[in-house]
Design a protein around this motif. Structure first.
Motif, PDB file in Angstrom:
ATOM      1  N   SER A  91       0.832  -1.209   0.000  1.00 55.23           N
ATOM      2  CA  SER A  91       0.000   0.000   0.000  1.00 55.23           C
ATOM      3  C   SER A  91       0.864   1.255   0.000  1.00 55.23           C
ATOM      4  N   SER A 133       1.086   4.234  -2.926  1.00 52.12           N
ATOM      5  CA  SER A 133       0.908   5.651  -2.607  1.00 52.12           C
ATOM      6  C   SER A 133       2.101   6.465  -3.082  1.00 52.12           C
ATOM      7  N   MET A 175      -4.293   6.108  -4.171  1.00 51.59           N
ATOM      8  CA  MET A 175      -4.455   4.668  -4.002  1.00 51.59           C
ATOM      9  C   MET A 175      -5.151   4.042  -5.208  1.00 51.59           C
TER      10      MET A 175
END
Length: 649
Positions: free
Chosen positions: A337, A341, A570
């Motif tokens: 994640s 980003s 995202m």
């Protein structure tokens, strides 16, 4: 990602119970396996920084562990930091975006916030390397600590040889488990969570059961809930009591994952899982280990595995191994994640990112990151050899990240939520003082291995800032020779070129500027398509942009259009889908029939002012690692023409 998910931008309709179970399998693995090694590092004679398991020391250390969980995890993260919900997404980069929101007019302050956020993110990469190594290694060591591999010979020389063989065996088993874990990551977080959730639930129930079994015979350890025991231990034990904070902190490593993985499951399920199962199980187990050590101080070399009756030792080792594999999953997921980003915000090169779920957002797999993490974890196991050595490297990066989170939370609370100054300062001061104390104690372990995650963090921070600065210099260099799109349209009206049937789509990094690829095309071919679309994709400082704000279409002149697509950091751009949405704005385009023109910059380091020469070479190298734009933007195969240009920076 499915159209339904794209429209809502939220989780699919799953029951809270399902999300709680899935969260157990991804979010709480790291902090949930801390009981295996936390008190071992505090009291084991093999640990370089330990205290004797006396009555007062046990009450003091366990009091510090319990109150660290209460203040830093329950209050800081679960009550306050999880409120910093950036449209459903959490993590240090999301908090950085929130903290810097609306601060463009205070450029210096915003720059500090961005640098803090980037450094915190870089440190989490270091944490992501250590967590799988120490977690799995500490569980497999239960084979030796629980007596399942036999006893060491009485002869000193033979005992040393036996210890060496056992260490090599444990390292080998650990490395096989880690290779298997990273090899199945392509299955995706959703599948891993469903599989791991029930196992983690069983793990926490087992932690509680083991703790209760010893609490029954030693209830006096319950006095550790009184924080005065922790305070007395710190203030009367001298330097050794302060240094032990570095080992106490191991109990709360993984707390940052609760916030980083918020986007996968939501704040509600994470809070429910923590307060209903995870916290009670952890507290009972730490208290149970304390009760055991009060009765049997000789168990200090491995209090966790000594809690289990002999018949249950092997099942506990197997369950602990499974739980530590899950602990590794929490950090691996968070690292994916974080990488997405950073790529979308322009701090890392475009990497190959695969979405592993058609229904749930944020479910991704990044092959390059996965294999680099695996190699780094294996190298750590080979270099440090056992969990005690690795514990020295653990904690420094995590405490720094937690402290950075506190600072960023202060700015978000003050400037975004308009909290009163006194309330914000008081709250962040309490968290900050505790975290500075933990950081200071962990820095004592700097030369024993604490340097490793800091070096990793500095390297990744350098890469991210170099990439961001390099892209800015490239844009500045190319804009010097760029025309505005309006000027180009006027020029072509006065002197029309040869018209070619079809639609040409020119990708532009800067809205309003004519792409260099178009100027090169006109120069070489002296022709232009009958319909030209200038397309710019913008990443916003928010994780998710709703479909209603996704696309903006402007007619510039006869046959000329400007399309601006907006994505959250995202979300991965999807050009064909974006073009389909243009039909709602009067522009119908079939991606399979259009021709896409992409400019490709070849970076040439120079003596021009901007970056140090070594950083220019680093930027040029990173540019070669970046995924092809056509693949990253999901442009149909065979519809792309790339025009290269050398750019000096």
């Amino acid at each position: 990602m499915s159209d339904a998910t794209e429209k809502t931008g939220h989780h699919p309709k799953l029951s809270t119970t399902t999300l709680v179970i899935a969260a157990l399998g991804v979010v709480f693995g790291d902090i949930g396996t801390s009981p295996i090694y936390t008190l071992k590092e505090c009291f084991s004679p093999h640990s370089p920084h330990h205290v004797l398991p006396t009555h007062d020391n046990l009450l003091g250390v366990i009091s510090l562990v319990l109150w660290a969980l209460i203040v830093l995890v329950c209050i800081k993260y679960l009550v306050f930091v999880l409120r910093a919900d950036n449209k459903g997404e959490g993590g240090v980069l999301s908090l950085m975006a929130l903290a810097s929101h609306g601060m463009d007019e205070v450029l210096k302050r915003r720059a500090v916030i961005v640098l803090l956020g980037l450094f915190g993110a870089a440190l989490l990469f270091g944490d992501g390397i250590i967590t799988p190594a120490i977690s799995v290694l500490s569980a497999v060591e239960g084979l030796k600590d629980g007596g399942l591999l036999g006893s060491a010979p009485t002869d000193a020389g033979a005992a040393a040889l036996w210890d060496e063989k056992m260490e090599l065996l444990i390292m080998g088993i650990t490395m096989v488990i880690l290779i298997a874990l990273f090899a199945v990551q392509f299955l995706g977080t959703a599948k891993m969570g469903r599989f791991f959730g029930p196992i983690t639930g069983l793990w926490f129930v087992s932690l509680a059961a083991l703790g209760v079994s010893h609490l029954i015979s030693g209830p006096e350890i319950l006095a550790a809930f009184n924080p005065l025991h922790g305070w007395h231990f710190l203030t009367t034990g001298g330097h050794k009591s302060f240094v032990i904070l570095g080992s106490v902190f191991l109990a709360v490593t993984g707390g940052e994952a609760l916030y980083a993985d918020m986007g996968h499951f939501g704040a509600g399920p994470i809070r429910r899982a923590w307060f209903s199962l995870v916290l009670p199980a952890l507290a009972l187990n730490y208290l149970g280990q304390g009760a055991l050590l009060m009765k049997n101080p000789e168990a200090a070399h491995s209090p966790f595995f000594q809690m289990a009756p002999h018949w249950a030792t092997l099942p506990m080792v197997l369950l602990a191994t499974a739980a530590t594999v899950i602990a590794s999953q929490a950090l691996i997921t968070g690292t994916y994640s974080l990488t997405l980003s950073a790529v979308q915000l322009g701090y890392l090169p475009r990497l190959s990112i695969r979405h592993t779920s058609e229904h749930a957002r944020g479910q991704i797999y990044i092959p390059l990151v996965n294999w680099l993490l695996m190699l780094a974890c294996l190298a750590l196991v080979l270099a440090f050899r056992n969990s005690t050595n690795l514990a020295a490297a653990y904690g420094v990066a995590v405490t720094m990240t937690m402290l950075i989170t506190t600072v960023l939370f202060y700015f978000a609370a003050r400037h975004l939520w308009k909290w009163p100054l006194l309330k914000t300062v008081a709250l962040c001061f309490i968290f900050g003082v505790i975290e500075i104390a933990f950081l200071s104690a962990n820095l004592v372990k700097f030369f024993d291995g604490g340097w490793f995650p800091l070096v990793v963090g500095v390297l990744i921070f350098t890469l991210m800032t170099t990439w961001a600065t390099g892209r800015r210099l490239v844009r500045a260099s190319m804009e010097k020779s760029a025309l505005s799109q309006e000027t180009l349209c006027e020029s072509l009206k006065r002197r029309p070129p040869v018209m070619v049937p079809g639609t040409a789509i020119f990708m532009s990094s800067t809205s309003g500027r004519t792409p260099i690829a178009l100027l090169h095309s006109l120069k070489h071919y002296r022709a232009i398509h009958e319909r030209v679309i200038f397309m710019t994709l913008i990443t916003e400082d928010e994780p998710w942009v709703t479909p209603g704000r996704r696309v903006q279409v402007e007619a510039l002149s006869d046959g000329f259009w400007r399309v601006t697509g907006r994505y959250g950091f995202m979300q991965k751009p999807d050009v064909p889908r974006l073009l389909r949405q243009c039909a709602n704005h009067g522009l119908e385009v079939e991606a399979e029939k259009a021709t896409f023109f992409l400019g490709r910059e070849i970076i040439v380091p120079s003596h021009k002012p901007g970056m140090a020469r070594w950083r220019e070479h680093l930027f040029a190298f990173a540019s070669k690692l970046a995924q092809q734009p056509a693949t990253y933007f999901q442009i149909p195969v065979g519809r792309v023409i790339e025009l290269g240009q050398q750019v000096e920076i």
